[in-house]
Scaffold this active site. Structure first.
Site, PDB file in Angstrom:
ATOM      1  N   GLN A 226       0.825  -1.200   0.000  1.00 12.64           N
ATOM      2  CA  GLN A 226       0.000   0.000   0.000  1.00 12.64           C
ATOM      3  C   GLN A 226       0.867   1.260   0.000  1.00 12.64           C
ATOM      4  O   GLN A 226       1.826   1.355   0.758  1.00 12.64           O
ATOM      5  CB  GLN A 226      -0.927   0.022   1.214  1.00 12.64           C
TER       6      GLN A 226
ATOM      7  N   ASP B 272      -6.753  -2.397  -6.018  1.00 12.00           N
ATOM      8  CA  ASP B 272      -7.610  -1.621  -5.102  1.00 12.00           C
ATOM      9  C   ASP B 272      -7.346  -0.125  -5.222  1.00 12.00           C
ATOM     10  O   ASP B 272      -7.121   0.563  -4.234  1.00 12.00           O
ATOM     11  CB  ASP B 272      -7.394  -2.064  -3.653  1.00 12.00           C
TER      12      ASP B 272
END
EC number: 3.1.1.11
Length: 141
Positions: free
Chosen positions: A81, A125
């Site tokens: 991330q 995502d």
């Protein structure tokens, strides 16, 4: 011409009504490179929530013609991330903005948000969170 700013920005909840206004003819880019495994000042990994290049905690934020980029490198490493923008304030609007990252590019954390004619790029995502947002895209079709 590119107006490039290499910095991490956090807008606290106590500063509502902030506007970032970029030049429509010259690209305005805000870039940083934190990822979830980056070690913070407390000696622990940042985690996803603290990786954004720009984190907006205040209400009534507006961005116009701004590029938000998380440039964390993934070549030869595990993808993790690395958020370009986290919006946690309520009633924010983005016009003609771009968001670039690889994983978890735009953290639409919470609140009501509006995105018009924005470009969002990521591989995994690329938009996530609990925000209730409207994405309006201009189309010639």
């Amino acid at each position: 011409m590119i107006n490039s700013f290499r910095e991490k920005i956090v807008i606290p909840k106590t500063l509502p009504f902030i506007t970032f206004l970029g030049d429509a003819t010259n690209l305005s880019v805000i870039s940083w490179n934190d990822s979830s495994s980056t070690i913070g000042s407390d000696g622990h990994p940042l985690g996803t929530f603290n990786t954004p290049t720009v984190a907006v905690n205040a209400d009534y934020f507006i961005a116009i013609n701004i590029t938000f980029e998380n440039s964390a490198s993934y070549f030869g490493k595990k993808v993790e991330q690395a958020v370009a923008l986290r919006i946690s304030g309520n009633k924010a609007a983005f016009y003609g903005c771009s968001f670039f990252g690889v994983q978890d590019t735009l953290y639409d954390h919470k609140g009501l948000h509006f995105f018009k004619n924005c470009f969002i790029e990521g591989a995994i995502d690329f938009i996530f969170g609990f925000g209730r947002s409207l994405y309006e895209v201009f189309s010639h079709y």
